[in-house]
Write a protein that holds these residues in place. Structure first.
Motif, short mmCIF file in Angstrom:
data_model
loop_
_atom_site.label_atom_id
_atom_site.label_comp_id
_atom_site.label_asym_id
_atom_site.label_seq_id
_atom_site.Cartn_x
_atom_site.Cartn_y
_atom_site.Cartn_z
N GLN A 441 6.78 13.72 13.16
CA GLN A 441 6.59 14.96 11.88
C GLN A 441 7.47 14.03 10.44
N GLN A 442 8.96 14.47 11.67
CA GLN A 442 9.76 14.14 10.27
C GLN A 442 9.61 12.86 9.32
N GLN A 443 8.73 11.42 9.85
CA GLN A 443 8.42 10.42 9.80
C GLN A 443 7.04 10.50 8.62
N GLN A 444 6.00 11.48 9.38
CA GLN A 444 5.37 11.40 8.66
C GLN A 444 5.20 12.20 7.02
N ASN A 445 5.82 12.91 7.69
CA ASN A 445 6.34 13.76 5.93
C ASN A 445 7.06 12.61 5.14
N PHE A 446 7.24 11.54 6.01
CA PHE A 446 8.23 10.66 4.38
C PHE A 446 7.12 9.90 3.61
N PHE A 447 6.27 9.89 4.83
CA PHE A 447 4.54 9.46 4.61
C PHE A 447 4.48 9.67 3.20
N TYR A 448 4.05 10.99 3.78
CA TYR A 448 3.41 11.76 2.21
C TYR A 448 4.79 12.02 1.10
N GLU A 449 5.68 12.41 0.93
CA GLU A 449 6.11 11.94 0.28
C GLU A 449 6.33 10.93 -0.80
N ASP A 450 6.16 9.84 0.22
CA ASP A 450 5.76 8.35 -0.64
C ASP A 450 4.48 8.13 -1.27
N MET A 451 3.09 8.98 -0.64
CA MET A 451 2.25 8.80 -1.26
C MET A 451 2.25 10.16 -2.62
N LYS A 452 2.99 10.15 -3.01
CA LYS A 452 3.51 11.35 -4.24
C LYS A 452 3.64 9.78 -5.42
N LYS A 453 4.69 8.65 -5.05
CA LYS A 453 4.88 8.01 -5.47
C LYS A 453 3.90 6.73 -5.18
N SER A 454 2.37 6.80 -5.42
CA SER A 454 1.61 5.58 -5.16
C SER A 454 0.37 5.62 -5.52
N TYR A 455 -0.29 5.03 -5.58
CA TYR A 455 -2.07 4.44 -6.01
C TYR A 455 -2.77 4.44 -4.97
N LEU A 456 -3.43 5.00 -5.64
CA LEU A 456 -4.87 4.74 -4.27
C LEU A 456 -5.35 3.43 -4.60
N LEU A 457 -6.10 2.45 -3.58
CA LEU A 457 -6.45 1.42 -3.66
C LEU A 457 -8.01 1.44 -3.72
N THR A 458 -8.32 1.57 -5.06
CA THR A 458 -9.80 1.62 -4.55
C THR A 458 -10.58 0.33 -5.26
N LYS A 459 -12.06 1.25 -5.37
CA LYS A 459 -12.83 0.02 -5.07
C LYS A 459 -13.49 -0.93 -6.18
N GLU A 460 -13.03 0.66 -7.35
CA GLU A 460 -13.17 0.24 -8.99
C GLU A 460 -11.91 -0.77 -9.18
N ILE A 461 -10.69 -0.53 -8.90
CA ILE A 461 -9.60 -1.63 -8.72
C ILE A 461 -9.73 -2.78 -8.19
N ILE A 462 -10.26 -3.02 -7.27
CA ILE A 462 -10.95 -4.45 -6.44
C ILE A 462 -11.38 -4.93 -7.43
N ASP A 463 -12.56 -4.36 -7.40
CA ASP A 463 -13.99 -5.05 -7.95
C ASP A 463 -13.14 -5.38 -9.63
N ASN A 464 -12.34 -4.89 -10.11
CA ASN A 464 -11.59 -5.17 -11.51
C ASN A 464 -10.72 -6.36 -12.39
N LYS A 465 -10.34 -7.43 -10.45
CA LYS A 465 -9.39 -7.48 -10.72
C LYS A 465 -10.48 -9.08 -11.06
N SER A 466 -9.56 -9.61 -11.48
CA SER A 466 -10.67 -11.19 -11.98
C SER A 466 -10.37 -12.55 -10.78
N LYS A 467 -11.62 -13.33 -11.00
CA LYS A 467 -11.75 -14.19 -9.96
C LYS A 467 -10.92 -14.61 -9.47
N TRP A 468 -9.94 -15.12 -10.85
CA TRP A 468 -8.67 -15.91 -9.99
C TRP A 468 -7.80 -15.17 -9.42
N MET A 469 -7.93 -14.14 -9.86
CA MET A 469 -6.64 -13.57 -8.64
C MET A 469 -7.46 -13.04 -7.26
#
Length: 483
Positions: A441-469
């Motif tokens: 649970q301590q490690q899981q809490n670290f994960f939750y804290e890291d989520m605050k410093k992260s962004y979610l990979l969304t369908k919109e982000i994926i769709d907006n990637k260039s064809k080259w990428m």
């Protein structure tokens, strides 16, 4: 022109013939076979140079030499631990573990002869400065021996601090032994350890080369990070020895990693691993069993631990099997942190099944590459996981290097193995599987804290990637079995 055409056609024909012969003469899985064929055929001539450095398999003689070390001085430790375990009717008491944990313990006993140890004290580090301050303080108190393995050791500020601490204890008569990987520490000159050796310490490379600037063995590296002090304190996890692990490289920024300090009989398993690696790495100065290496330790805490190793000297892929078992047992959640997410089909399917079964699967990867080609493949698989319903988070506060898995807030794994084929098959790795809800649970809490410093990979982000990428990601994925 016609003569040149015939010469080129002949060259390409011979390249294909030699490619087929080269790849199929060594036993390997189908995916890796086709990946290497693709490299050798698409890159005539150059592909064979790549193969020379990273494609050649370890010789049977070398595998036998490594495996033979398992019987040197180990029966005493194994027997002592078995006698300790025999006092209990079950591997784990009902209060300390679920049925899942008992199944995990049994898996590793069968696949890796990994003895489960009880009553350990486990401390987690996520910050490099805290980890190294603790390590150097413990080194300064060593009385009998210091045994150390690192994939990377740099001749920089933290490297010199660690070396100075080792030299001081060697001067006091403490037995100091260091293994550093010849490829990971390729920038390190042998004279770095000159004073340590004069004081009686020893430092050896793992799979080095007679020619310092030419090492044909890009694969089969010792990726483990282990320190044992007097057989009583052990360290392992993701941090290597270098200033970048303190967040002092602008390229990476803050370095987010996870490391363990262990006190208890689990340290004896780390010691066993070190002795095997030392005897496999050095042509002389072989080590044998000594009682001072394996002092049975009184209960230090309440944590049940198994130290599990895997590497190219075994086809069992023990750590990968542990990951699959953990994911398949999940009833509520699976949290994964890894800098490289390039799983093989078996691991990929276990995650997909968990997601489709309604399990909360969260995966966290870095926002930047330290190896661009591998990062493109990582993004390909991360997007594939997001497409089936997993939550994929991109850590945006520096570089994420942690290698952790937590299941149901009950069991966790922390170690050196990434979530990629290289760690599963090609590198020597070590992970600690922990059966303690408090630590999980301590490690899981670290994960939750890291989520605050992260962004979610969304369908919109994926769709907006260039064809080259998208092409680079798809192309990189084709070579995932050999990355």
């Amino acid at each position: 022109m016609q003569i040149i055409t015939y010469i080129l056609l002949g060259f390409f024909f011979l390249n294909i013939v030699f490619a087929v012969i080269t790849v199929f003469r060594e036993k390997r899985d189908i995916a890796a076979t086709w990946a290497w064929l693709l490299v050798l055929i698409l890159l005539p001539g150059i592909g064979f140079i790549f193969y020379l450095f990273i494609g050649k398999k370890m010789t049977r003689e070398k595998i036998f030499d490594i495996k033979s070390q398992e019987n040197i001085g180990m029966p005493e430790l194994v027997q002592a631990q078995k006698e300790m375990l025999a006092e209990d009717e079950n591997l784990l008491s009902a209060k300390q573990a679920t049925e899942n944990a008992k199944e995990m313990a049994s898996l590793f006993l069968e696949s890796d002869e990994s003895i489960l140890t009880k009553g350990n004290k486990v401390e987690l580090f996520t910050d490099g400065a805290q980890k190294f301050n603790s390590l150097i303080e413990d080194i300064s108190k060593a009385e009998h021996h210091i045994h150390m393995i690192y994939y990377i050791i740099h001749n920089d500020k933290i490297g010199k601090r660690v070396l100075k601490a080792l030299e001081e204890r060697a001067a006091a008569g403490v037995d100091v032994l260091v293994i550093y990987d010849a490829l990971g520490s390729r920038s390190l000159k042998p004279n770095f350890f000159k004073t340590l050796k004069k004081l009686g310490g020893k430092a050896e490379t793992f799979f080095g080369s007679k020619f310092p600037l030419i090492n044909l063995r890009f694969n089969y590296r010792n990726h483990r990070k282990i320190v044992i002090i007097d057989g009583k304190i052990g360290y392992t996890g993701g941090f290597n020895v270098g200033d970048e692990y303190l967040g002092e490289y602008k390229k990476f920024g803050y370095w987010r990693d996870t490391h363990l300090k262990i006190q208890g009989n689990a340290v004896l398993a780390l010691q066993s691993r070190f002795l095997m690696d030392w005897n496999a790495a050095v042509p002389k100065h072989k080590l044998e069993y000594e009682e001072n290496f394996f002092p049975l330790i009184d209960k230090k805490g309440h944590t049940n631990v198994q130290v599990v190793s895997s590497g190219p000297d075994s086809d069992l892929e023990q750590i990968k099997k542990g990951y699959i078992k953990m994911i398949s047992m999940a009833k509520e959640s699976v949290f994964i942190q890894t800098p490289y997410f390039v799983p093989d089909d078996s691991v990929l399917e276990s995650i997909q099944i968990a997601v489709m079964s309604g399990i909360d699967v969260k995966i966290m990867i870095p926002n930047k590459p330290d190896h661009p080609f591998i990062y493109r493949a990582t993004m390909y698989y991360a997007e594939a996981m997001a497409a089936v319903g997993a939550e994929v988070y991109i850590y945006d506060n520096g570089f994420l290097h942690a290698k952790t898995v937590v299941v149901d807030g009950d069991i966790c794994s922390i170690g050196t193995a990434n979530f990629d084929i290289r760690s599963f098959k090609l590198n020597f790795e070590v992970n600690v599987f922990i059966y303690d809800a408090k630590i999980a649970q301590q490690q899981q809490n670290f994960f939750y804290e890291d989520m605050k410093k992260s962004y979610l990979l969304t369908k919109e982000i994926i769709d907006n990637k260039s064809k080259w990428m998208k092409f680079k990601q798809t192309f990189s994925r084709l070579f995932s079995p050999i990355l």
